[in-house]
Design a protein around this motif. Structure first.
Motif, PDB file in Angstrom:
ATOM      1  N   HIS A  17      13.311   0.795  -4.805  1.00  0.00           N
ATOM      2  CA  HIS A  17      12.220   1.597  -4.223  1.00  0.00           C
ATOM      3  C   HIS A  17      11.614   2.451  -5.326  1.00  0.00           C
ATOM      4  O   HIS A  17      12.104   2.454  -6.445  1.00  0.00           O
ATOM      5  CB  HIS A  17      12.744   2.479  -3.090  1.00  0.00           C
ATOM      6  N   GLU A  62       8.952   9.014  -3.559  1.00  0.00           N
ATOM      7  CA  GLU A  62       8.120   9.339  -2.401  1.00  0.00           C
ATOM      8  C   GLU A  62       6.699   9.698  -2.845  1.00  0.00           C
ATOM      9  O   GLU A  62       5.723   9.403  -2.147  1.00  0.00           O
ATOM     10  CB  GLU A  62       8.773  10.516  -1.653  1.00  0.00           C
ATOM     11  N   ARG A  64       3.620   7.243  -2.589  1.00  0.00           N
ATOM     12  CA  ARG A  64       3.270   6.525  -1.361  1.00  0.00           C
ATOM     13  C   ARG A  64       1.761   6.422  -1.144  1.00  0.00           C
ATOM     14  O   ARG A  64       1.291   5.687  -0.286  1.00  0.00           O
ATOM     15  CB  ARG A  64       3.984   7.141  -0.152  1.00  0.00           C
ATOM     16  N   SER A  75       3.101  13.440  -3.025  1.00  0.00           N
ATOM     17  CA  SER A  75       1.946  12.549  -3.055  1.00  0.00           C
ATOM     18  C   SER A  75       0.677  13.332  -2.697  1.00  0.00           C
ATOM     19  O   SER A  75       0.720  14.243  -1.885  1.00  0.00           O
ATOM     20  CB  SER A  75       2.192  11.438  -2.031  1.00  0.00           C
ATOM     21  N   LYS A  95       0.238   1.855  -1.832  1.00  0.00           N
ATOM     22  CA  LYS A  95       1.578   2.154  -2.308  1.00  0.00           C
ATOM     23  C   LYS A  95       2.024   1.105  -3.328  1.00  0.00           C
ATOM     24  O   LYS A  95       2.579   1.432  -4.380  1.00  0.00           O
ATOM     25  CB  LYS A  95       2.538   2.194  -1.112  1.00  0.00           C
TER      26      LYS A  95
END
Lengths: 363, 173
Positions: A18, A21, A24, A138, A317
């Motif tokens: 991944h 955050e 995103r 973000s 993303k």
């Protein structure tokens, strides 16, 4: 002794599944602002600053920090990496993910890095200061980043004695950080200001207002792919909230200028803009060999096309994640072996084709 | 694109300079870029900036010989080394070099007044001092510091901290 050290290698491998955050691609003004970051520098009163400390002292600081972290509920589930325990490619991987600095990777002795789940918070231990705490979000979200970092700083300051003077604030190794020891920075995508040749004027104004601009890959890097990181320079004479308000005010003006420039581009020559965007997309989806510089320039055009409605069906993303994945250490970890420059260019093209192929309906 | 300096190798480094609001771009090969960057460091290195700045903040009555031996009482950092490298050695350096740093911080930040937050432990220590019967060592400068901290605690909606500060200010006044 230092948290989840046993599971450490696993964790580094897991990072590849991944990305942070902050990538995103949503949040306020995400069409122009990629991410917001706040960092605080802190030193422990009981020890000399890292630059003036020997191995023993550095290790004692790392230990004291590890013990404090274990008592802080807001940092539960995070991992503390000891830099000497991980190899050079893994350290490079952490740099590429914006979790720590080049400097932190190059001289690992006595250094540590704490990373929380989702990579929202990271804390470098024994870089230029004992602690460099950072929070990434973000979009244009400095206030939220400040709220998170303020809570963590409060919790740490209940466990550890920070070097502090009421008249000058937090004491740091470099006097350019003394005071709040806070830097707020915002990563902006400004392709239309570049294309309409107004960027020089904007950057000059920013530097005149005591704000600094840098490239996507941090301190000392040139802007590439039309990405500019803008941050405050001053840390005394203003409260943390004032500094954040000042940056927000400046960023909003730059957003407005970029929006106007985008409209001007559409009015002046829409077919040319569409052609540029679509050709860039086509190249990314078909290229077999690609350098990181070329990839970033093409990403910038595709991103602009998405934000202006010229392209659809591309996942924001996925595009943001590619900025991280195409860097050397990531490519080598994905491939599972050392790659030379040519092999990296080939692997990079394959990763991009795969990622963009998966996130688009049209081909 | 070939390098602007040697005109031979491929330009891979793109440099933007802003001088007096005028921006110029240079495209350089790696080798020429390395040379250029070490030149720039010599011109604009932080250490030089600090050295230049701290010179102007030198107290009027200090003698050259005094400055040479000026040293941090805790970590032993010599003031001259701070001027050269731009890094302090410990928290105590701020007290040892206070006279020089007062001017320097004002030059860097445009102010040398702290208006930010206060660490929890520091606050607790301050709040506890009078309760233990310790003599009040705070000057009017500290009082205005406390008032500023109170304002920023209220702004940050940290009312617990604000209450401690309010009581502290009342005691002093």
């Amino acid at each position: 002794m230092l948290g989840n050290i046993a599971g450490l290698y696993m964790r580094i491998e897991e990072l590849l599944n991944h990305t942070g955050e902050w990538l995103r691609g949503t949040g306020p003004s995400a069409h122009i602002v990629m991410s917001s970051r706040v960092r605080l520098a802190r030193n422990l009163e009981a020890w000399t600053f890292p630059g003036k400390s020997g191995k023993k002292d550095l290790e004692a600081v790392l230990k004291a920090f590890g013990e404090a972290v274990n008592r802080i509920s807001a940092l539960k589930g995070s991992t503390l990496f000891q830099m000497t325990e991980i190899d050079q490619v893994d350290r490079q991987l952490l740099v590429e993910r914006h979790l720590m600095s080049h400097e932190h990777a190059s001289n690992p002795e006595g250094k540590g890095l704490l990373v929380t789940a989702e990579e929202v918070v990271s804390i470098m231990v024994n870089e230029e200061d004992h602690l460099r705490i950072q929070v990434m979000r973000s979009g244009l979200n400095l206030s939220e980043a400040w709220n998170i970092i303020n809570t963590i700083d409060d919790a740490l300051s209940r466990e550890l004695n920070f070097a502090f003077m009421p008249s000058w604030g937090y004491l740091t190794a470099c006097p350019t950080n003394t005071g709040t020891a806070m830097r707020g920075s915002v990563m902006m995508h400004l392709p239309a200001l570049v294309m309409t040749k107004q960027i020089n004027k904007v950057l000059a104004a920013i530097s005149k207002l005591s704000f600094a601009s840098r490239g996507f890959y941090g301190e000392g890097t040139q802007a590439s792919g039309n990405f500019y990181q803008i941050s405050n320079q001053v840390s005394l004479g203003h409260s943390e909230l004032d500094i954040i308000q000042n940056i927000n005010g400046l960023i909003r003006q730059v957003i407005e200028q970029e929006e106007q420039a985008r409209q001007a581009l559409l009015l002046q020559n829409k077919p040319m803009l569409e052609d540029k965007v679509c050709r860039s997309f086509g190249l990314l989806k078909t290229a077999r060999i690609i350098s990181s510089q070329e990839a970033i320039e093409l990403f910038s055009m595709v991103r602009l096309g998405l934000d202006m409605g010229i392209l659809q069906h591309v996942d924001h993303k996925a595009l943001n994640e590619l900025f991280i994945m195409i860097q050397p250490a990531h490519l080598q970890k994905i491939e599972g072996k050392k790659l030379n420059a040519f092999e990296r260019d080939t692997k990079r093209a394959a990763v991009i084709r795969q990622k963009l192929g998966r996130s688009t309906n049209i081909d | 694109m070939t390098c602007d300096i040697c005109g031979k190798k491929k330009a891979t480094v793109h440099l933007t300079e802003i001088v007096d609001e005028q921006m110029s771009e240079m495209h350089l090969c790696e080798e020429c870029a390395r040379q250029k960057s070490s030149q720039m460091e010599q011109q604009f290195g932080l250490a030089d900036l600090l050295a230049g700045l701290s010179d102007t903040s030198k107290p009027a009555n200090s003698k050259e010989s005094d400055k040479n031996v000026l040293k941090c009482s805790r970590c032993g950092l010599v003031y001259e080394d701070f001027r050269k490298f731009g890094r302090l050695g410990c928290g105590e350096c701020y007290l040892s070099f206070k006279e020089h740093l007062t001017g320097l911080l004002r030059k860097i930040h445009g102010s040398n007044k702290y208006l930010g937050k206060t660490p929890s432990r520091h606050l607790e220590n301050q709040a506890l001092a009078p309760a233990e019967g310790a003599p009040a060592l705070l000057s009017s400068d500290d009082l205005s510091d406390l008032k500023r901290q109170l304002q920023s605690a209220i702004a940050a909606e940290d009312f617990e901290k604000a209450a401690i500060l309010r009581d502290k200010i009342r005691n002093l006044e």
